[in-house]
Design an enzyme around this catalytic site. Structure first.
Site: not given
Ligand SMILES: Cc1ncc(COP(=O)(O)O)c(C=O)c1O
Length: 374
Positions: A72-73, A201-202, A238, A326
């Protein structure tokens, strides 16, 4: 060894057995490079594209609008950078309670490109102030709004439809971080006026290291990495075929069981709140109208107890979070809680408990016992 209790699904979720099976199958049988033209490559390519189609079907969008990313990041970084560097965006409206993936990206963009950065006010309920957002949008300047659907620390929810409509009225682009909600709630992109979504996905019982960006058709994107033609040349490299297939499987299962899981988890959450209130009458639940799998609360404990609480729960095999995963271990109060709590409440022990369908009432009883004996 006594039973371990995992109540931290907002940090990450357990892999579903069917997802593991799917990934093992792919790792064993579909190791061809999707860019190869022989049968091994074609088989892998078919898996990548059928996964994309299956995810798109659940979201009611076109598969060409989905780009696989590592997280997501990464998806958020790409979208926000692209908006400023290539879509002519001169101002970003966001909030101070966004995940750091958004917050640190918009701050970096402000510093590097001197864009205007406005933060929408946050109400004591943890909701954004929609009137303030509306006022901010009245300024005529090419704008992108970046607001998250479900807050990962306190679980408050954005009215995505309302914000999307406001953005449309003011011709602003809208990026919504749906990492906490996608795969766990119904999202219909035919109906929802958003330009960009991000997923990981996680968070929905899939593997780590894979996610995707949704980019509405017609928005021109530049590559995040240069190299091969993968992901329409937008993310060269890839493809992680087993992770993509695992993510699609988890997304599928999430949707198949959505209503049942939502009802079951909501029930667990209500039970947890009931038990917390019955055992700790001075407890304070943070945030109103929160998502069905997250509770954030402040316990009326002394500062000395606060320091030991997470440690004691951990010793008992109970996993919960303080604020955001985090932030655990950090002495700084969470940036989200700092926005909505008084200094006095910030010093008190704050816990985030988050559930999934594998949790039971027994897990909650064990949490309550753990907290009582802290
Ligand atoms: C609301 C939100 N956005 C973004 C992220 C980041 O996602 P990723 O772990 O895939 O980088 C998280 C992960 O804790 C999240 O809770």
């Amino acid at each position: 060894m006594s039973k371990k209790v995992y109540l931290d699904s907002a940090a990450t979720t357990c892999l579903l057995p069917e997802v593991i099976d799917e990934m093992v199958q792919v790792l064993q049988n579909d190791y061809g490079n999707p860019s190869s033209t022989h049968s091994f490559g074609r088989s892998s390519k078919t898996l990548v594209e059928s996964s994309r189609k299956s995810i798109a079907k659940h979201l009611n969008c076109s598969s060409s609008e989905l780009i696989f990313t590592s997280s997501g990041t990464e998806a958020t970084n790409w979208i926000l950078n692209n908006a400023v560097k290539h879509n002519g965006i001169k101002r970003i409206i966001s909030s101070k309670i966004e995940h750091h993936a958004t917050l640190y990206t918009v701050l970096a963009l402000q510093k590097e490109y001197n864009i205007q950065l406005d933060f929408v006010n946050i109400l004591p309920t943890g909701s954004i102030d929609y009137n303030h957002l509306s006022e901010l949008l009245n300024q005529e300047i090419p704008t992108l709004v970046s607001l998250m659907h479900v807050n990962n620390e306190i679980g408050t929810q954005l009215d995505v439809s309302k914000v999307g409509k406001l953005c449309k009225e003011h011709k602003a682009l809208f990026h919504c971080d749906t990492v906490q909600s996608i795969g766990k709630s119904k999202i219909d992109l035919e109906l929802l006026p958003v330009d960009f979504l991000v997923a990981s996905a996680h968070k929905f019982h899939g593997p780590k290291g894979i996610g995707f960006a949704y980019v509405r058709k017609g928005i021109v994107m530049q590559p995040m990495t240069y190299g091969g033609a993968q992901e329409k040349g937008l993310r060269a490299g890839t493809e992680a075929v087993h992770q993509i297939a695992g993510m699609a499987k988890a997304f599928d299962l999430g949707h198949e069981n959505l209503e049942k899981d939502m009802a079951y988890i909501s029930d667990l959450k209500n039970y947890c709140i009931e038990q917390l209130l019955a055992n700790f009458p001075d407890i304070r639940i943070v945030g109103e109208n929160t998502f069905y799998n997250i509770i954030n609360f402040i316990l009326p404990f002394s500062e000395a107890k606060t320091a030991m609480m997470l440690f004691n729960l951990d010793i008992k095999g109970i996993a919960v979070s303080r604020g955001s995963a985090c932030q655990s271990g950090s002495v700084k109060p969470s940036h989200v809680l700092s926005e909505i709590l008084s200094d006095e409440n910030l010093k008190k022990p704050n816990l985030r408990v988050s559930f999934c369908h594998t949790n039971t009432k027994e897990d909650i009883d064990m949490l309550i016992e753990g907290l009582k004996s802290t």
